[in-house]
Scaffold this motif. Structure first.
Motif: not given
Length: 348
Positions: A238-239, A256-257, A264-269, A284-285
């Motif tokens: 979902d991130g 990005i929070i 967050a792991f998905g967003a970073v990837h 990213v937090i």
């Protein structure tokens, strides 16, 4: 807390019209009997709210004490983190833990409660993934209960709450004080927006979004709702999807929070796949401070919800009730800290 007499195995046997031995065989899934007899006894156990008193049994047999955890499945990183902390805390107090899971997409907590009479713990910790129906009537059982998480117990049981709103408010206030304005948020609940967010009183998603908005409002700064992305499941996939949605319509935020670490792991990837550097291009937090935060690339800054203290408060309240505490129900909200790692430069 209910002061009614605890239901005994003798009461169940009398109500079901069978022997005590038959009830014992049903509880232990042993013995030979007609299927309809076994089913009748099971229904009687459930309807009467009977549970095995392991504290009394241990005086005779030396069986270890048990507390129960009724929780939704372990797809959420918070659930696994809490369960592990709970097991460790209980072990320190010479208790074992029995875990009873339920499906969030099903009936929810009632599904787990229906199984409790045959599981034999002295008391139970309930972690709910959704608001309680009927003003928390499910908390009115004949065994001790502590309700944990972000939902209202309606004064029907002791409860331990996560500081979701307070932690988010403090985090965003710190970022705004450092001059950041374009702050994105991933994981907002569906249907919560500028028109109703200030009414949120329970649930991790609504409360964290409310804390986010309150920090902006206090300084008279409008929230850019284009930077707020709804996601209901809070999984890493979902991130990733949220980042594609976000950057498909606006320029990348400064920070990005994410409402949990998995997002967050998905967003970073996904950000890295798009060629963005963290924290140089975007910071990213996460939320929760799961163990994997220390091993991601880059390591993840996050909000530590003091899981050991959270679990300790729940276990100690429950053991107090098991040992006969009949005082008024209490609600405790635990603390939090910010943990800055390589994914940010903004929290110092």
């Amino acid at each position: 807390m209910s002061t009614s007499k605890r239901v005994t195995i003798t009461d169940v046997a009398r109500q079901a019209g069978v022997s005590i031995k038959t009830v014992s065989n049903v509880i232990n899934n042993s013995g030979s009997m007609r299927p309809e007899t076994r089913e009748r006894v099971r229904k009687t156990i459930t309807s009467m709210g009977y549970s095995v008193n392991y504290s009394a049994r241990s005086l005779k047999t030396g069986v270890s004490k048990l507390i129960g955890l009724a929780t939704f499945d372990f797809t959420q990183s918070f659930t696994a983190l809490f369960a592990q902390s709970l097991i460790e805390v209980a072990r320190e107090r010479d208790y074992g833990v029995v875990i009873n899971t339920y499906d969030l997409d099903g009936t929810g907590l009632p599904e787990a409660v229906d199984r409790i009479p045959s599981l034999g713990a002295d008391g139970w910790i309930f972690l709910s993934g959704k608001p309680l129906a009927n003003e928390g009537a499910i908390l009115q059982q004949q065994y001790p209960i502590v309700f944990v998480g972000d939902f209202d117990a309606y004064g029907k049981a002791d409860s331990v709450r996560v500081p979701s709103r307070e932690a988010m408010d403090a985090l965003v206030s710190r970022l705004l004080a450092k001059g950041f304005r374009r702050i994105g948020l991933i994981g907002a609940p569906e249907g919560v927006d500028a028109n109703n967010v200030m009414q949120a009183s329970e649930g991790a998603g609504p409360l964290r979004l409310r804390g986010f908005v309150e920090a902006f409002s206090r300084l008279g700064i409008p929230v850019d709702w284009n930077l707020v992305i709804p996601e209901s499941r809070w999984l890493s996939s979902d991130g990733e999807r949220a980042i594609r949605d976000l950057l498909g319509r606006v320029a990348c935020p400064e920070i990005i929070i994410c409402l949990n670490d998995a997002l967050a792991f998905g967003a970073v990837h996904e950000l890295q796949r798009m060629g963005l550097q963290i924290p140089q291009d975007v910071q990213v937090i996460g939320f929760d401070n799961v163990q994997e935060c220390q091993f991601s690339t880059p390591t993840l800054s996050t909000v530590d919800l003091h899981m050991e203290a959270f679990a300790s408060a729940a276990v100690d309240m429950l053991i107090g009730r098991i040992n006969g505490d009949t005082g008024p129900f209490q609600t405790v909200t635990t603390d939090f800290t910010f943990v800055e790692r390589a994914s940010t430069r903004a929290l110092r």
